[in-house]
Design a protein around this motif. Structure first.
Motif, PDB file in Angstrom:
ATOM      1  N   UNK A  80      43.847  35.004  44.225  1.00 25.97           N
ATOM      2  CA  UNK A  80      42.381  34.785  44.949  1.00 25.97           C
ATOM      3  C   UNK A  80      41.728  33.528  44.887  1.00 25.97           C
ATOM      4  N   UNK A  81      41.264  33.072  46.268  1.00 28.24           N
ATOM      5  CA  UNK A  81      40.432  31.722  46.229  1.00 28.24           C
ATOM      6  C   UNK A  81      39.085  32.287  46.070  1.00 28.24           C
TER       7      UNK A  81
ATOM      8  N   UNK B 277      32.976  33.370  42.728  1.00 34.79           N
ATOM      9  CA  UNK B 277      32.144  33.855  43.607  1.00 34.79           C
ATOM     10  C   UNK B 277      32.306  35.181  43.568  1.00 34.79           C
ATOM     11  N   UNK B 278      33.698  35.550  43.743  1.00 30.13           N
ATOM     12  CA  UNK B 278      33.846  36.989  43.810  1.00 30.13           C
ATOM     13  C   UNK B 278      33.696  37.626  42.719  1.00 30.13           C
TER      14      UNK B 278
ATOM     15  N   UNK C   7      30.503  40.715  42.522  1.00 27.75           N
ATOM     16  CA  UNK C   7      30.770  42.078  41.957  1.00 27.75           C
ATOM     17  C   UNK C   7      30.047  42.275  41.043  1.00 27.75           C
ATOM     18  N   UNK C   8      29.477  41.687  40.149  1.00 32.44           N
ATOM     19  CA  UNK C   8      28.525  41.943  39.144  1.00 32.44           C
ATOM     20  C   UNK C   8      27.194  42.003  39.798  1.00 32.44           C
ATOM     21  N   UNK C   9      26.935  41.418  40.699  1.00 27.00           N
ATOM     22  CA  UNK C   9      25.569  41.459  41.572  1.00 27.00           C
ATOM     23  C   UNK C   9      25.310  43.041  42.062  1.00 27.00           C
ATOM     24  N   UNK C  10      26.496  43.629  42.195  1.00 29.92           N
ATOM     25  CA  UNK C  10      26.401  45.062  42.901  1.00 29.92           C
ATOM     26  C   UNK C  10      26.241  46.157  41.742  1.00 29.92           C
TER      27      UNK C  10
ATOM     28  N   UNK D 118      46.227  30.498  33.480  1.00 31.76           N
ATOM     29  CA  UNK D 118      45.474  31.169  34.646  1.00 31.76           C
ATOM     30  C   UNK D 118      44.028  31.570  34.399  1.00 31.76           C
ATOM     31  N   UNK D 119      43.391  31.822  35.214  1.00 37.14           N
ATOM     32  CA  UNK D 119      42.020  32.471  35.314  1.00 37.14           C
ATOM     33  C   UNK D 119      42.210  33.734  35.986  1.00 37.14           C
ATOM     34  N   UNK D 120      41.790  34.912  35.219  1.00 41.24           N
ATOM     35  CA  UNK D 120      42.207  36.152  35.674  1.00 41.24           C
ATOM     36  C   UNK D 120      41.085  37.060  35.591  1.00 41.24           C
ATOM     37  N   UNK D 121      40.941  38.156  36.573  1.00 41.02           N
ATOM     38  CA  UNK D 121      39.863  39.004  36.302  1.00 41.02           C
ATOM     39  C   UNK D 121      40.385  40.452  36.707  1.00 41.02           C
ATOM     40  N   UNK D 122      40.731  41.184  35.625  1.00 42.19           N
ATOM     41  CA  UNK D 122      41.241  42.522  35.669  1.00 42.19           C
ATOM     42  C   UNK D 122      40.317  43.813  35.853  1.00 42.19           C
ATOM     43  N   UNK D 123      40.680  44.615  36.782  1.00 45.09           N
ATOM     44  CA  UNK D 123      39.885  45.799  36.786  1.00 45.09           C
ATOM     45  C   UNK D 123      40.596  47.135  37.161  1.00 45.09           C
ATOM     46  N   UNK D 124      40.218  48.102  36.525  1.00 45.45           N
ATOM     47  CA  UNK D 124      41.176  49.436  36.771  1.00 45.45           C
ATOM     48  C   UNK D 124      40.315  50.047  37.834  1.00 45.45           C
TER      49      UNK D 124
END
Length: 122
Positions: free
Chosen positions: A72-73, A77-78, A82-85, A101-107
């Motif tokens: 993900x580039x 910002x992504x 998402x948090x703003x939603x 690495x920098x990572x964001x995990x979501x189920x």
């Protein structure tokens, strides 16, 4: 011989929740949907940019609880978008992993884990 892009197939259980998550929350678009006839399980393709996923309600296609990694580039910002939603079911965070690495995990609603990995990290 050449290997090309892969298209993960993820199990889904509830059409409305799946659309709310992938389209409403993550910002994917539905490319196409398929059913053999009305009232049968849904098989569909969603995409966002170059990321293409197949989502299936057919129990024989794959197992729930899969995990995929998506380069993900613009991860920060992504994440902020998402948090703003203020999505009721997920408020993901970004982690700096020990391997750099920098990572964001979501189920997703079916228990599949999507890990968005910053493109500028290993």
């Amino acid at each position: 011989m050449n290997l090309s892009r892969i298209t993960p197939i993820l199990r889904s259980f509830d059409e409305a929740q799946t659309l709310e998550f992938y389209v409403g929350f993550l910002g994917f678009k539905v490319d196409w949907e398929h059913r053999f006839e009305p009232g049968t399980p849904l098989y569909m393709q969603v995409s966002r940019g170059d990321c293409v996923l197949h989502l299936t309600e057919h129990f024989g296609d794959c197992s729930p609880g899969s995990a995929i990694r998506i380069e993900t580039s613009g991860l920060d910002e992504f994440h902020a978008a998402l948090l703003a939603k203020q999505f009721k079911y997920a408020r993901p965070g970004i982690e700096d992993m020990p391997w750099g690495s920098r990572e964001m995990s979501i189920k997703d609603p079916s228990g599949n884990r999507l890990t968005f990995v910053g493109a500028d990290t290993p």
